[in-house]
Design a protein around this motif. Structure first.
Motif, PDB file in Angstrom:
ATOM      1  N   HIS A   1     -12.518  -1.990   1.828  1.00 46.75           N
ATOM      2  CA  HIS A   1     -12.554  -2.655   3.131  1.00 46.75           C
ATOM      3  C   HIS A   1     -13.998  -2.804   3.610  1.00 46.75           C
ATOM      4  O   HIS A   1     -14.837  -1.943   3.354  1.00 46.75           O
TER       5      HIS A   1
ATOM      6  N   ASN B   1      -1.420   4.604   2.498  1.00 41.88           N
ATOM      7  CA  ASN B   1      -1.667   3.616   3.549  1.00 41.88           C
ATOM      8  C   ASN B   1      -3.041   2.960   3.389  1.00 41.88           C
ATOM      9  O   ASN B   1      -4.061   3.643   3.247  1.00 41.88           O
ATOM     10  N   ASN B   2      -3.040   1.625   3.404  1.00 40.43           N
ATOM     11  CA  ASN B   2      -4.284   0.835   3.434  1.00 40.43           C
ATOM     12  C   ASN B   2      -5.218   1.079   2.251  1.00 40.43           C
ATOM     13  O   ASN B   2      -6.421   0.797   2.362  1.00 40.43           O
TER      14      ASN B   2
ATOM     15  N   GLN C   1     -10.878   0.189   8.215  1.00 30.18           N
ATOM     16  CA  GLN C   1      -9.586  -0.225   7.679  1.00 30.18           C
ATOM     17  C   GLN C   1      -8.679  -0.841   8.738  1.00 30.18           C
ATOM     18  O   GLN C   1      -7.643  -1.416   8.409  1.00 30.18           O
TER      19      GLN C   1
ATOM     20  N   ASP D   1       0.794  -1.234   0.000  1.00 31.75           N
ATOM     21  CA  ASP D   1       0.000   0.000   0.000  1.00 31.75           C
ATOM     22  C   ASP D   1       0.824   1.281   0.000  1.00 31.75           C
ATOM     23  O   ASP D   1       0.487   2.251  -0.681  1.00 31.75           O
TER      24      ASP D   1
ATOM     25  N   GLU E   1      -6.989   5.885   2.067  1.00 33.43           N
ATOM     26  CA  GLU E   1      -7.104   5.914   3.523  1.00 33.43           C
ATOM     27  C   GLU E   1      -8.034   7.040   3.949  1.00 33.43           C
ATOM     28  O   GLU E   1      -8.830   6.899   4.870  1.00 33.43           O
TER      29      GLU E   1
ATOM     30  N   ASP F   1      -7.681  -5.176   6.871  1.00 33.43           N
ATOM     31  CA  ASP F   1      -6.815  -4.903   5.720  1.00 33.43           C
ATOM     32  C   ASP F   1      -6.109  -6.163   5.225  1.00 33.43           C
ATOM     33  O   ASP F   1      -5.625  -6.205   4.111  1.00 33.43           O
TER      34      ASP F   1
ATOM     35  N   SER G   1      -7.811  -8.184  11.461  1.00 31.72           N
ATOM     36  CA  SER G   1      -7.444  -7.033  10.647  1.00 31.72           C
ATOM     37  C   SER G   1      -8.283  -7.026   9.375  1.00 31.72           C
ATOM     38  O   SER G   1      -8.279  -7.995   8.616  1.00 31.72           O
TER      39      SER G   1
END
Ligand code: FE2
Length: 510
Positions: free
Chosen positions: A309, A238-239, A313, A233, A246, A375, A373
């Protein structure tokens, strides 16, 4: 094309060339303010007859255009049997162009299989450092393989001491599973890097790669052997998943533009044989890599094609929202089919999934509820079931999953169905810790390694890497750790070693 259109186009091109005469001029004598090879050299994606050789001209690495002033420059390259370049076996010329950040990718061919070579580049009066690379064994030959697994190298969170140790090992290959750069940087005086400080444009990402690539320890590891690189990512955001970032305020259109910037800069800075896409926002980096008849690697992309997601996340108690919806995907249907077909048709003794996020579930709630999680693959349970079923049916107990992402070492056994833990183990998952992300870490044990997660066999919260030694019957994974990365010269330690025997379920501690 009709002849008239062709002539019209030709006259347009001629007019353009007349008004902007320098655009297509390529120089062999560039004006360079400093050494243009400060970002080092790299090689990757070896074949039995060659590999990709990489460099980027950047005499002022952190300045716009790396200090190249829009010049279009001829770069010569040489491949030799010896590091003194007395026996040159191949050479040629490439062009370093401003629209590709003066990166150079030479896909050299015509070399002998299963052999080491040396390479270097020249531009004007400057000569690059010398890199070493090797070709893969010929198809149908059973040659042992020794390689390292790396991921997650946040520049501000620790030193690259792990690479200094890696560069001293005798390795055929390094596999990098992503988070090669981070789009956030720790800003002195701020406790939390926030979205406003993140990079977005292709020039931002290029400068970030230049910062990381300037590190001498990372350069040493690249110069030592070929790499096989995928992304996760942080090469973009991020994510992120698909076109969902994100920051929920970032529109799909903005995320596609950001993907294009991040993907282009990734391509420019990695020694990969990945054809350029029509649009940089849609860059297909999935590919196989064969080590003779011993191993076939599937280089995966768990970011670009995934569904958004479920729920959130971070971690969440499940079930929640559309978490279990069977239409949700981690890889996208085309990539799922590619892996499924590939596992069925591969004749290699070992199948290797170069994967991003952890496949094994990790229930982090000590109570009766399950918290995972969102993610990781645990956030995409139907997609994980499909992957594990594919492995169970097509390549059981000769598939190894390599994973990065979570900055800690794990050894996991993968069952064919995690909803029914009595189902057999069909693969091993070796999760490699970060090179630097997360800082020094600690000696603390993992409370997830408990009766809640019986498939988790070992865990460590230290920085480092894994080396794998593979032959026709056994796969050995050595887990290396560093006691610290906040100051230089940490020694390397090997607290744990594991073996998978081909055809036999499960992992065994040595
Ligand atoms: Fe990471």
């Amino acid at each position: 094309m009709k002849r008239r259109d062709f002539l019209a186009n030709l006259s347009c091109t001629a007019a353009f060339a007349a008004t902007v005469p320098n655009v297509w001029r390529v120089t062999t004598r560039p004006r360079l303010a400093d050494d243009p090879f400060q970002l080092g050299v790299a090689s990757g994606d070896p074949t039995p007859s060659g590999g990709v050789l990489w460099t980027r001209l950047a005499p002022k690495p952190l300045e716009p255009e790396g200090g190249m002033d829009g010049q279009r420059v001829v770069v010569t390259w040489e491949v030799a049997d010896d590091d003194g370049f007395r026996a040159i076996v191949k050479q040629g010329r490439a062009t370093a162009a401003p629209e590709l950040a003066h990166s150079v990718h030479v896909d050299v061919d015509g070399l002998a299989a299963n052999r080491w070579y040396f390479y270097r580049f020249r531009s004007g009066e400057a000569t690059s450092p010398v890199g070493r690379f090797r070709t893969a064994p010929a198809a149908n030959t059973d040659v042992p393989l020794r390689f390292a697994v790396a991921s997650c190298q946040h520049y501000e969170q620790g030193l690259y001491t792990a690479y200094a140790h890696m560069a001293r090992e005798e390795l055929d290959l390094v596999t990098h599973l992503g988070d090669y750069i981070y789009e956030t940087a720790a800003i002195p005086g701020r406790t939390r890097q926030h979205v406003g400080l993140e990079i977005r444009t292709v020039d931002d990402y290029r400068r970030r790669y230049a910062l990381y690539k300037a590190d001498p320890l990372l350069q040493a590891a690249h110069a030592r052997c070929p790499w096989l690189v995928t992304w996760d990512d942080h090469e973009v955001d991020n994510n992120y998943g698909g076109v969902f970032g994100e920051n929920v305020m970032e529109s799909e259109e903005q995320m596609r533009a950001r993907r294009a910037a991040g993907y282009q800069a990734w391509w420019e800075h990695q020694p990969v044989r990945v054809p350029r896409a029509k649009s940089w926002a849609d860059l297909d980096i999935t590919r196989t890599f064969d080590w003779g008849s011993l191993a076939r690697f599937f280089v995966m992309d768990g970011r670009q094609y995934r569904s958004a997601h479920a729920c959130n996340q971070g971690s969440d108690t499940v079930p929640c929202g559309d978490w279990a919806d069977p239409s949700r995907t981690m890889l996208g249907s085309r990539q799922e089919r590619w892996i499924s077909d590939g596992l069925a048709s591969s004749r290699a003794r070992w199948q290797v999934l170069a994967n991003q996020v952890m496949v094994a579930p990790n229930d982090s709630d000590p109570g009766p509820v399950t918290r995972v999680s969102m993610d990781q693959w645990s956030g995409y349970p139907a997609a994980r079931d499909r992957l594990l079923r594919t492995i169970a049916e097509r390549a059981p107990n000769r598939t190894v999953v390599l994973t990065g992402d979570i900055h800690t070492h794990w050894v996991n056994e993968l069952h064919s169905d995690f909803a029914r833990p009595d189902r057999p183990v069909v693969a091993a998952e070796f999760v490699g810790t970060s090179i630097s992300s997360g800082g020094d870490g600690s000696a603390a044990a993992n409370d997830s390694q408990s009766s809640r997660n019986p498939h988790v066999k070992w865990f460590a919260n230290r920085r480092g890497y894994i080396t794998c030694t593979v032959d026709a019957t056994a796969w050995t994974a050595d887990y290396h750790t560093l006691p610290f990365v906040s100051r230089p010269d940490a020694p390397i330690e090997t607290p744990s070693r594991w073996r998978v025997t081909r055809g036999r379920p499960g992992v065994e501690r040595l």
